[in-house]
Write a protein that holds these residues in place. Structure first.
Motif, PDB file in Angstrom:
ATOM      1  N   LYS A  93      30.363  23.232 -17.706  1.00 43.81           N
ATOM      2  CA  LYS A  93      30.242  24.727 -17.926  1.00 43.81           C
ATOM      3  C   LYS A  93      31.737  25.337 -17.473  1.00 43.81           C
ATOM      4  O   LYS A  93      32.201  26.432 -18.255  1.00 43.81           O
ATOM      5  CB  LYS A  93      29.271  25.357 -17.059  1.00 43.81           C
ATOM      6  CG  LYS A  93      27.915  24.611 -17.337  1.00 43.81           C
ATOM      7  CD  LYS A  93      27.482  24.958 -18.659  1.00 43.81           C
ATOM      8  CE  LYS A  93      25.894  24.405 -18.785  1.00 43.81           C
ATOM      9  NZ  LYS A  93      25.319  24.308 -20.023  1.00 43.81           N
ATOM     10  N   ARG A  94      32.282  24.835 -16.628  1.00 53.94           N
ATOM     11  CA  ARG A  94      33.625  25.260 -16.106  1.00 53.94           C
ATOM     12  C   ARG A  94      34.526  23.921 -15.807  1.00 53.94           C
ATOM     13  O   ARG A  94      33.938  22.913 -15.234  1.00 53.94           O
ATOM     14  CB  ARG A  94      33.492  25.921 -14.742  1.00 53.94           C
ATOM     15  CG  ARG A  94      33.280  27.521 -15.111  1.00 53.94           C
ATOM     16  CD  ARG A  94      32.549  28.237 -14.035  1.00 53.94           C
ATOM     17  NE  ARG A  94      31.229  27.827 -14.075  1.00 53.94           N
ATOM     18  CZ  ARG A  94      30.146  28.587 -14.504  1.00 53.94           C
ATOM     19  NH1 ARG A  94      30.477  29.480 -15.383  1.00 53.94           N
ATOM     20  NH2 ARG A  94      29.171  27.908 -14.227  1.00 53.94           N
ATOM     21  N   GLY A  95      35.836  23.807 -16.156  1.00 53.85           N
ATOM     22  CA  GLY A  95      36.777  22.679 -16.023  1.00 53.85           C
ATOM     23  C   GLY A  95      36.776  22.322 -14.185  1.00 53.85           C
ATOM     24  O   GLY A  95      36.492  23.146 -13.480  1.00 53.85           O
ATOM     25  N   GLU A  96      37.016  21.148 -14.313  1.00 54.31           N
ATOM     26  CA  GLU A  96      37.074  20.427 -12.754  1.00 54.31           C
ATOM     27  C   GLU A  96      38.018  21.153 -11.873  1.00 54.31           C
ATOM     28  O   GLU A  96      37.603  21.423 -10.692  1.00 54.31           O
ATOM     29  CB  GLU A  96      37.393  19.189 -12.932  1.00 54.31           C
ATOM     30  CG  GLU A  96      38.681  18.784 -13.479  1.00 54.31           C
ATOM     31  CD  GLU A  96      38.973  17.217 -13.657  1.00 54.31           C
ATOM     32  OE1 GLU A  96      40.167  16.778 -13.069  1.00 54.31           O
ATOM     33  OE2 GLU A  96      38.111  16.355 -13.703  1.00 54.31           O
ATOM     34  N   ASP A  97      39.188  21.745 -12.340  1.00 50.85           N
ATOM     35  CA  ASP A  97      40.113  22.421 -11.406  1.00 50.85           C
ATOM     36  C   ASP A  97      39.708  23.879 -11.178  1.00 50.85           C
ATOM     37  O   ASP A  97      40.266  24.699 -10.440  1.00 50.85           O
ATOM     38  CB  ASP A  97      41.261  22.170 -11.876  1.00 50.85           C
ATOM     39  CG  ASP A  97      41.937  20.831 -11.823  1.00 50.85           C
ATOM     40  OD1 ASP A  97      41.928  20.313 -10.767  1.00 50.85           O
ATOM     41  OD2 ASP A  97      42.237  20.288 -12.909  1.00 50.85           O
ATOM     42  N   PHE A  98      39.016  24.487 -12.241  1.00 47.24           N
ATOM     43  CA  PHE A  98      38.428  25.946 -12.321  1.00 47.24           C
ATOM     44  C   PHE A  98      37.459  25.658 -11.117  1.00 47.24           C
ATOM     45  O   PHE A  98      37.502  26.604 -10.272  1.00 47.24           O
ATOM     46  CB  PHE A  98      38.018  25.959 -13.548  1.00 47.24           C
ATOM     47  CG  PHE A  98      37.280  27.522 -13.732  1.00 47.24           C
ATOM     48  CD1 PHE A  98      36.588  28.101 -12.715  1.00 47.24           C
ATOM     49  CD2 PHE A  98      37.237  28.019 -14.957  1.00 47.24           C
ATOM     50  CE1 PHE A  98      36.067  29.225 -12.902  1.00 47.24           C
ATOM     51  CE2 PHE A  98      36.525  29.193 -15.224  1.00 47.24           C
ATOM     52  CZ  PHE A  98      35.957  29.848 -14.214  1.00 47.24           C
ATOM     53  N   TRP A 148      46.069  20.164 -14.979  1.00 50.46           N
ATOM     54  CA  TRP A 148      45.030  20.848 -14.512  1.00 50.46           C
ATOM     55  C   TRP A 148      44.002  21.450 -15.648  1.00 50.46           C
ATOM     56  O   TRP A 148      44.282  21.566 -16.764  1.00 50.46           O
ATOM     57  CB  TRP A 148      45.645  22.217 -13.845  1.00 50.46           C
ATOM     58  CG  TRP A 148      46.547  22.069 -12.957  1.00 50.46           C
ATOM     59  CD1 TRP A 148      48.062  22.393 -12.875  1.00 50.46           C
ATOM     60  CD2 TRP A 148      46.521  21.315 -11.731  1.00 50.46           C
ATOM     61  NE1 TRP A 148      48.662  21.872 -11.835  1.00 50.46           N
ATOM     62  CE2 TRP A 148      47.434  21.459 -10.903  1.00 50.46           C
ATOM     63  CE3 TRP A 148      45.344  20.851 -11.036  1.00 50.46           C
ATOM     64  CZ2 TRP A 148      47.836  20.874  -9.719  1.00 50.46           C
ATOM     65  CZ3 TRP A 148      45.213  20.135  -9.808  1.00 50.46           C
ATOM     66  CH2 TRP A 148      46.678  20.372  -9.038  1.00 50.46           C
ATOM     67  N   ASP A 149      42.763  21.429 -15.493  1.00 49.77           N
ATOM     68  CA  ASP A 149      41.636  21.721 -16.282  1.00 49.77           C
ATOM     69  C   ASP A 149      41.046  23.034 -15.832  1.00 49.77           C
ATOM     70  O   ASP A 149      40.046  23.140 -14.889  1.00 49.77           O
ATOM     71  CB  ASP A 149      40.878  20.508 -16.268  1.00 49.77           C
ATOM     72  CG  ASP A 149      39.527  20.761 -17.003  1.00 49.77           C
ATOM     73  OD1 ASP A 149      39.448  21.732 -18.040  1.00 49.77           O
ATOM     74  OD2 ASP A 149      38.503  20.151 -16.587  1.00 49.77           O
ATOM     75  N   PHE A 150      41.269  24.047 -16.497  1.00 47.93           N
ATOM     76  CA  PHE A 150      40.819  25.358 -16.319  1.00 47.93           C
ATOM     77  C   PHE A 150      39.858  25.753 -17.468  1.00 47.93           C
ATOM     78  O   PHE A 150      39.815  27.155 -18.023  1.00 47.93           O
ATOM     79  CB  PHE A 150      41.773  26.415 -16.113  1.00 47.93           C
ATOM     80  CG  PHE A 150      42.353  26.144 -14.608  1.00 47.93           C
ATOM     81  CD1 PHE A 150      41.773  26.530 -13.401  1.00 47.93           C
ATOM     82  CD2 PHE A 150      43.649  25.590 -14.602  1.00 47.93           C
ATOM     83  CE1 PHE A 150      42.404  26.202 -12.420  1.00 47.93           C
ATOM     84  CE2 PHE A 150      44.351  25.323 -13.385  1.00 47.93           C
ATOM     85  CZ  PHE A 150      43.599  25.643 -12.344  1.00 47.93           C
TER      86      PHE A 150
END
Length: 876
Positions: free
Chosen positions: A550-555, A710-712
């Motif tokens: 649902k949301r990226g890992e760094d988010f 980065w994963d947002f």
């Protein structure tokens, strides 16, 4: 090579083909990945961006290059000593005109050779559906669709067919043979007589056309969740199992693939039997693999969401799950439990909603049953009713009462499913049912309580095989299978896709497979999970990002910081709500956005705000707003409060988007950017910690495409955007040490450098990671609570790992995620005695045993980074 060292997941579609993957094999090889991990590769519906809607199990999808491209990819992988794991979809197929098996069922009905492939209820209670298949494909009511001419008779490929919009459906052989040369004119929907004749012709088919909204009430085939275009397979039938897996088995035998990830195993009638059957077939094929293919056992993992106290059954003979439980655990250990009370208080104050997540989930289950699964509920209730009628002792039980009881069991069911078979329930499933019955007793009608216990007994409490062969036993077995196949889609739609979009205490804990009711866990609990995994499923996949997240890992790692600074967040939210009051609009009788939707939106904005995005950059802010707006519309519909997919409330949705764009086009955008910047650095420290734990704890790390930076990302399709592999290749080629990248940490290269060094370490010492023991390391001193540390050991090889957590007090508002040495003053880590070489830094350590172990200063261990890894290849 047996189990992979590390996987890199790629999503294949027409825009990123198998040949495109050939171009990135070299990059992943240099990064240290051992296997690519492909989304489904068999032929899917035209234009599919995910591949889970397979329409032909016998062909590699031509849209992604077909089998020739697959062979080119595998040749490239083999040249670098790498392998390929593929996603398979045993539960369902995409249905429609592209699926020849489905078309054959439409043409021949129950006489089709494929009628038994699909999970169809041919004896539905509706007389209009007896022996017929409901096709909920019309965009309006049946009569209106006929009158508008969207259904007509057409000649195609020298045969008469029924044209429905732009698709052509087959006619039964008998009705087609009766049509003459004037048939088209005689069945003209533009005249009353023609419509009557056309209707009569349609009524003679093996299917019934219907308005798509009738599906949830009337559909008589098992669907994947509530998706009409995905029909369930009877994979428990050996002929279906063999036919649907024919190409996968051939590819494995020919050495083109090395393992499989089984999608939605909980949808199957008997997951244990399926997994064991699959393992057996792969084992028998292993001797046929060519010499250049890896000789070890096939890697086999299943997509399975586990409850916090649930473990995967070891007798399934799999290597583990796809890692959702690790995603939960690593997230929870980075959250601060001290933030739970204030964040819960903020949510309740603003929304007026006192219900916790568990209560929200129960409410969502009740709504989902009515909104999306009436047909499945009725089918399961009728199966139980048949079981009751088959036994003289229970022949007076009514269908209505069974349905009421079934609803309450499903509403209060605490896990995705149970796995009772002929022998009945095991101890864990018995405890699950006890909890479900306990919950149901609180809400059920008093007069139904005895029936509740009776139904619970029918559903595996009493072993079906203990009954004599006959109608009672057959009916119980069928009812049990249908019930167990119905609990997981209800749970998924209610928990992930409804409650998860309604409950907004802290969105970093609203994720697939995550227990949103729990904000945080202590390090000792995290260590316990790791030790258990090492002992039972050491090759379990470890994921922190997936195609379904649902949301990226760094988010999520950034939002976790809010649990450390709840008071600052509360003050900020209060200020924003006051400042933005004028942006709210009245839509359909209510203010938009609601308080809940507004608070959720603020979290999305600060969590996803890109590094380096200036609020004055109008074009870039507009692109960001467009991404958030797409997420917002989907989120509002998934929440199903004021709008939903089946009946969109566009005025409310439009007003919410107007609010979003007003916030980002005003001076408030600068405040959003400032707050995002305030939590960005400790968020980055969390992101690095999360990556390090995924790469070093027991299990096989999964690297989702693009998350080496980065994963947002947001929910799909945002998390499937193109990846800039060129930029990643360039930064990897520089091979800079992580400390040297601290000044430019925002570009993501520091995360890549950490990942690369640890993947190469796994490559150099595979047994240490695959077979090494796991032991927590003790920390002492004032900052001990900020450390999660452990050691892996195998035959003299030792790896010590430490990550910092809860660093907001040190790093919030800082320039880089470097932790000053003075923050660790007086804090030590008790490493094993020996000589240690830095993996992420260039230093060396020597630890000498004392009466209390071999202490090393935390400052020396971390070396300025928020993460640390040290290798020792021999004891002192």
């Amino acid at each position: 090579m047996s189990a992979p060292r590390a996987l890199a997941r790629l999503q294949f579609h027409a825009g990123f083909t198998l040949d495109d993957a050939v171009d990135v094999v070299g990059y992943y090889a240099r990064l240290g990945v051992s296997h690519l991990y492909a989304s489904p590769i068999l032929r899917a519906r035209a234009g599919s961006t995910h591949g889970y809607d397979i329409v032909d199990c016998h062909e590699v999808n031509p849209e992604i290059g077909g089998e020739d491209a697959l062979r080119r990819l595998v040749a490239s992988l083999r040249s670098r000593g790498m392998g390929l794991v593929v996603d398979i979809v045993p539960n369902h197929m995409g249905v429609g005109v592209e699926n020849a098996w489905w078309m054959d069922v439409l043409r021949h009905g129950r006489e089709s050779r494929y009628a038994g492939y699909f999970d169809i209820e041919w004896q539905a209670p509706d007389p209009l559906l007896k022996g017929r298949l409901l096709l909920p494909i019309l965009g309006a009511g049946y009569e209106q669709t006929l009158r508008d001419g969207h259904v007509c008779l057409a000649r195609r490929r020298d045969e008469w067919m029924l044209r429905v919009y732009d698709d052509h459906l087959p006619l039964s052989p008998a009705s087609s043979a009766a049509l003459g040369g004037e048939a088209q004119a005689m069945h003209d929907p533009g005249t009353g007589e023609g419509r009557a004749a056309l209707h009569a012709l349609i009524e003679r088919q093996h299917y019934r056309l219907a308005f798509w909204k009738l599906a949830s009430d009337m559909v008589n085939y098992r669907r994947f969740f509530d998706i009409n275009e995905l029909a369930g397979l009877r994979i428990e039938r050996t002929a279906v199992f063999e036919d649907t897996h024919k190409t996968i088995f051939r590819l494995y035998a020919e050495g083109l693939i090395d393992g499989v990830r089984c999608d939605h195993v909980d949808g199957l009638a008997d997951p244990r039997r399926y997994c064991r059957q699959l393992r057996h077939r792969l084992e028998t094929l292993r001797i046929r693999r060519p010499p250049e293919a890896p000789r070890g056992a096939a890697y086999l993992v299943v997509e399975k969401i586990l409850a916090p106290d649930e473990t995967l059954r070891l007798d399934w003979r799999t290597d583990g799950t796809t890692g959702y439980e690790f995603m939960d655990q690593v997230s929870a250990v980075l959250h601060d439990e001290n933030g739970e009370a204030p964040l819960t208080g903020l949510w309740r104050k603003l929304t007026g909603e006192s219900a916790d997540f568990g209560t929200q989930a129960v409410r969502a289950r009740r709504q989902i049953l009515v909104d999306s699964f009436e047909a499945e509920l009725d089918r399961t209730a009728r199966a139980l009713f048949t079981a009751a009628r088959a036994d003289i002792v229970t022949r007076d039980v009514s269908l209505a009462a069974i349905r009421r009881v079934l609803v309450e069991l499903l509403v209060h069911f605490p896990v995705y499913r149970t796995y009772a078979g002929g022998a009945g329930r095991d101890a864990y499933d018995e405890a699950v049912f006890a909890r479900a019955v306990e919950g149901a007793l609180r809400t059920i009608r008093l007069e139904d309580s005895d029936l509740l216990h009776l139904v619970a007994r029918w559903l595996g409490g009493e072993a079906p095989r203990s009954l004599p062969p006959g109608p009672v036993r057959r009916a119980r077995e069928r009812a049990l299978a249908m019930f167990q196949q119905s609990t997981s889609p209800v749970a998924a739609k209610a928990v992930e896709d409804t409650a998860g979009y309604r409950y907004g205490r802290l969105l970093s804990r609203n994720e697939v497979g995550v227990d949103a009711a729990s904000l945080a866990i202590a390090p000792e609990h995290f260590h316990r999970h790791c030790a258990e995994r090492a002992a039972t499923l050491p090759h379990n996949l470890l994921a922190t990002a997936t195609h379904d997240h649902k949301r990226g890992e760094d988010f999520r790692a950034r939002l976790a910081v809010l649990s450390e600074v709840p008071q600052r967040w509360i003050v900020t939210v209060d200020r924003w709500r006051s400042r933005h009051a004028g942006f709210r609009q009245r839509a359909e009788g209510r203010m938009a956005p609601s308080a809940a939707d507004e608070l959720i939106l603020y979290q999305m904005l600060v969590g996803a705000w890109p590094h380096g995005l200036s609020p004055d950059d109008v074009d870039s802010v507009e692109r960001f707003a467009t991404r958030i707006a797409a997420w917002q519309r989907k989120a509002l519909r998934e929440a199903k409060r004021w709008t939903r997919w089946t009946s969109p409330n566009e005025p409310y949705e439009d007003a919410c988007e107007d609010f979003l764009r007003s916030v980002l086009s005003s001076e408030s955008a600068a405040e959003v950017a400032a707050f995002a910047s305030y939590i960005a650095v400790p968020g980055a420290a969390n992101g690095l910690a999360q990556a390090v734990l995924r790469l070093t704890t027991p299990g096989v790390p999964d690297l989702y495409q693009g998350t080496d930076y980065w994963d947002f990302s947001l929910v799909d399709p945002d998390n499937r955007r193109p990846v800039d592999f060129l930029a990643r290749a360039v930064s990897l080629e520089r091979d800079a040490a992580p400390p040297d990248l601290l000044p430019v940490w925002r570009d993501g290269s520091i995360k890549q450098a950490v990942i690369a060094r640890l993947l190469r370490l796994r490559q150099a010492h595979p047994d240490l990671f695959a077979r090494g023991s796991y032991r927590p390391l003790a920390a002492e001193g004032p900052a001990a609570g900020h450390i999660v540390a452990f050691v892996r050991e195998w035959r003299g090889q030792r790896l010590a790992v430490a990550v910092a957590r809860h660093t907001a007090g040190w790093l919030a508002g800082a320039e880089t995620p470097a932790i000053p040495d003075e923050r660790w003053e007086g804090t030590t880590l008790h490493l094993p005695e020996g000589q240690w070489t830095g993996v992420l830094t260039e230093g060396r350590l020597e630890t000498v045993a004392t009466g209390r172990g071999a202490p090393a200063s935390a400052a020396a261990v971390f070396g300025g980074l928020p993460v640390a890894a040290w290798i020792s290849l021999r004891a002192s």
